[in-house]
Design a protein around this motif. Sequence first.
Motif, mmCIF file in Angstrom:
data_model
loop_
_atom_site.group_PDB
_atom_site.id
_atom_site.type_symbol
_atom_site.label_atom_id
_atom_site.label_comp_id
_atom_site.label_asym_id
_atom_site.label_seq_id
_atom_site.Cartn_x
_atom_site.Cartn_y
_atom_site.Cartn_z
ATOM 1 N N TRP A 395 -1.005 -12.036 3.107
ATOM 2 C CA TRP A 395 -2.311 -13.006 2.279
ATOM 3 C C TRP A 395 -2.801 -13.163 3.968
ATOM 4 O O TRP A 395 -1.965 -13.733 5.011
ATOM 5 C CB TRP A 395 -2.694 -14.113 1.288
ATOM 6 C CG TRP A 395 -2.736 -13.238 0.375
ATOM 7 C CD1 TRP A 395 -1.920 -13.047 -0.399
ATOM 8 C CD2 TRP A 395 -3.536 -13.398 -0.680
ATOM 9 N NE1 TRP A 395 -2.059 -12.691 -2.121
ATOM 10 C CE2 TRP A 395 -3.199 -12.666 -1.502
ATOM 11 C CE3 TRP A 395 -5.025 -13.370 -0.697
ATOM 12 C CZ2 TRP A 395 -4.150 -12.698 -2.877
ATOM 13 C CZ3 TRP A 395 -6.053 -13.397 -1.634
ATOM 14 C CH2 TRP A 395 -5.767 -12.950 -2.557
ATOM 15 N N LYS A 407 -11.000 -19.373 4.301
ATOM 16 C CA LYS A 407 -11.492 -18.221 3.352
ATOM 17 C C LYS A 407 -9.980 -17.176 3.810
ATOM 18 O O LYS A 407 -9.735 -17.062 4.494
ATOM 19 C CB LYS A 407 -12.381 -17.091 4.078
ATOM 20 C CG LYS A 407 -13.654 -17.995 4.084
ATOM 21 C CD LYS A 407 -15.089 -17.014 4.479
ATOM 22 C CE LYS A 407 -16.306 -17.741 4.493
ATOM 23 N NZ LYS A 407 -17.093 -16.753 4.853
ATOM 24 N N GLU A 414 -8.926 -8.513 -2.033
ATOM 25 C CA GLU A 414 -9.309 -9.836 -2.683
ATOM 26 C C GLU A 414 -9.743 -11.086 -2.178
ATOM 27 O O GLU A 414 -9.016 -11.242 -1.248
ATOM 28 C CB GLU A 414 -8.140 -10.034 -4.147
ATOM 29 C CG GLU A 414 -8.764 -11.395 -4.705
ATOM 30 C CD GLU A 414 -7.819 -11.214 -6.067
ATOM 31 O OE1 GLU A 414 -7.648 -12.559 -7.005
ATOM 32 O OE2 GLU A 414 -6.577 -11.084 -5.857
ATOM 33 N N LYS A 416 -10.740 -15.219 -1.534
ATOM 34 C CA LYS A 416 -10.193 -16.161 -2.335
ATOM 35 C C LYS A 416 -11.301 -16.948 -1.187
ATOM 36 O O LYS A 416 -10.815 -17.361 0.147
ATOM 37 C CB LYS A 416 -9.030 -16.587 -2.719
ATOM 38 C CG LYS A 416 -8.205 -15.967 -3.958
ATOM 39 C CD LYS A 416 -6.969 -16.145 -4.206
ATOM 40 C CE LYS A 416 -6.345 -15.363 -5.101
ATOM 41 N NZ LYS A 416 -6.779 -15.978 -6.114
ATOM 42 N N THR A 417 -11.186 -18.531 -1.835
ATOM 43 C CA THR A 417 -11.922 -19.890 -1.549
ATOM 44 C C THR A 417 -11.363 -20.497 -1.784
ATOM 45 O O THR A 417 -11.244 -20.817 -2.485
ATOM 46 C CB THR A 417 -13.775 -19.926 -1.344
ATOM 47 O OG1 THR A 417 -14.131 -19.065 -0.737
ATOM 48 C CG2 THR A 417 -13.768 -21.023 -0.608
ATOM 49 N N LEU A 418 -10.757 -21.388 -0.410
ATOM 50 C CA LEU A 418 -9.599 -22.454 -1.546
ATOM 51 C C LEU A 418 -10.487 -23.436 -0.135
ATOM 52 O O LEU A 418 -10.822 -23.718 0.900
ATOM 53 C CB LEU A 418 -8.263 -22.495 -0.241
ATOM 54 C CG LEU A 418 -7.595 -21.395 -0.301
ATOM 55 C CD1 LEU A 418 -6.221 -21.799 0.285
ATOM 56 C CD2 LEU A 418 -7.112 -20.861 -2.005
ATOM 57 N N ARG A 467 -3.427 -20.221 -4.523
ATOM 58 C CA ARG A 467 -4.929 -21.133 -5.465
ATOM 59 C C ARG A 467 -5.121 -21.995 -4.890
ATOM 60 O O ARG A 467 -7.294 -22.118 -5.762
ATOM 61 C CB ARG A 467 -4.275 -21.217 -6.833
ATOM 62 C CG ARG A 467 -4.702 -21.442 -7.708
ATOM 63 C CD ARG A 467 -3.980 -21.728 -9.023
ATOM 64 N NE ARG A 467 -3.891 -23.424 -9.033
ATOM 65 C CZ ARG A 467 -2.718 -23.788 -9.157
ATOM 66 N NH1 ARG A 467 -1.357 -22.538 -9.704
ATOM 67 N NH2 ARG A 467 -1.735 -24.951 -9.172
ATOM 68 N N GLU A 468 -4.685 -23.079 -4.359
ATOM 69 C CA GLU A 468 -5.632 -23.885 -3.090
ATOM 70 C C GLU A 468 -4.703 -25.075 -2.463
ATOM 71 O O GLU A 468 -3.481 -24.556 -2.518
ATOM 72 C CB GLU A 468 -6.115 -24.985 -5.170
ATOM 73 C CG GLU A 468 -4.964 -25.991 -5.350
ATOM 74 C CD GLU A 468 -4.534 -25.884 -6.903
ATOM 75 O OE1 GLU A 468 -5.999 -26.447 -6.857
ATOM 76 O OE2 GLU A 468 -4.306 -26.826 -7.768
#
Length: 571
Positions: A395, A407, A414, A416-418, A467-468
């Motif tokens: 990632w 970001k 894929e 994702k935004t954290l 995930r976070e």
Amino acid sequence: MSATRAGRTRVTAALAGALCLLLLLTGCISIPRSGPIGQIDVDSSEPGQVRIDPDGPVTGASQDQIVRGFLAAGTGSASNFAVARSFLTDDLAASWEPLESVWVLKSGHSLDSINSEVTSDSQTVSLTLPVQAHIDSTRVYREAAADSERTVKFTLRQVNGEWRISKMPAGIVVTPANFSSMFQAHSLYYYTPDFKYAVPDTRWYLRSGSAGRELVADLLAGPADYLKGAVVPAVGSGRGKLGVGSLSVSDGDAAVELSGDPQLSARDAERLAKTVALSLQSMPSVRDVTVTGAGMPEDVDTANLPNTEVEVPGRPVVLQDGRLVELGGDRTSSLPLPAPKKGAGNPARDYTGRVFAYLAAGERELHRMTVGGRKDTVVVRGSSLAAPSFDRFGWLYTAESDTGRLKVVGPDGEMKTLKAGFLSKRTVTAVRVSRDGSRLVVLSTGSKADSRLDYIGIVRDSDQAPRELSGDAPLSAGESFSDLRDVSWAGTDTLVALAALESGGDLQPYTLSSSGMFAARGSVSEGTSISAGTDLRSMRIGTRAGDVYSYQGGAWQKLVGIKSYEPAFPG
């Protein structure tokens, strides 16, 4: 009752570097009495631990003298801070918790130099203390922001004609020199969610015979807040409560008896025993660890303790003549990659050595490309994107300034935004993922050009996708520096950074750790970027003029004949 014995931990070079930062404070190297709390004089001689025997209250002392005497007595921990308790009323002396909160005064200040205010009824004394660090009730060291102050109020009443303190906040106040004499850092170890690596969680303990027992109790209680969800204990919740029945150390051998009946499987028992052993062996007095009790089966194997270090494969990449090339020793070699876009900067390389990233278009585009591929793909667009970083799962991380969000792009594209509220209204200049993938360090500056590093855990799903983040209360570091320009991981818990202590000062290389300690690492002129692999010996610095320096034998050496920029190791 069964026993497990763990051999002495194999300390890799990088882990040794991280532990050395802790040991510098605690014995083998001294901290100066002036300068920031974390600054280490790497050429100093061992001062030894100094026992402090403060004075108790004197007859007829004024309210202000009682308060100052109490604060000074907080440096004497003998008999559970008995001298400090003598300045308190009996009720307060019985309930006072000295280690619930430890405040470290800003360097250059002493209790005698701080003014106090006494109310007109002579029953309240207030002091405003300049502080630079705080050790909370979980023993986590937290640096205070520049120019931080803490106002402390003391209520007094007379007992048998003498003033005594009847109400005040819990905790003690110490100078940096007294802190280094009284406390020592140790690492608790938890696992990455895939149980492949052990991750350090640094805490500070009073130098006492009970430190080992307290360390194991804290280990069983779980990780610090900024790591929750990012690392996992050996035994999860719902298995029954574990405690420390007893702990003794003799000739380097620590014997731990755990209490409780958590119904451990053989696998969980082995993991638990290994983390107890690894954590206790961060104490210099402990070589071997025996763990018994809590249903430990007979055949638990702790011969091989958890791996604490991720090997960083491959060589650093540099920008040279408008291309990304590989730096090996004192020469570069080409890579089968498309030519990056004009104005490329902040290169990154993944752990396979096959995927690369860089910023372009005035840091408004994050590009990614693969060895042997023909495409140079823009994967993120934004304003003032931060220098990117890969985790060990592939990632790719960056951040857009002032948004309070990270970001992240997966290997398959894929997005994702954290959420990272602690970065709101701050300009993020670099995002660096720890080698084991459990933590982020984010370098940012505020509206007043204040530089800061923030440690925070990465919570992952079952597929190891981020995930976070672990809440919104990171562990901040680097507050002692007036400027922080670039940062890289150099092992399990060691960072290398280009920084300046004084405003307008030249940027120089430093090592830092989450314990709050930092050390100068020589001098390099006009450094603009820094990167490292597995340990400090791998450090590389790139300069504005295109020179590259390597760190060998404790000194910096210029790589002759190489004109390239921004060396970056995998990650």
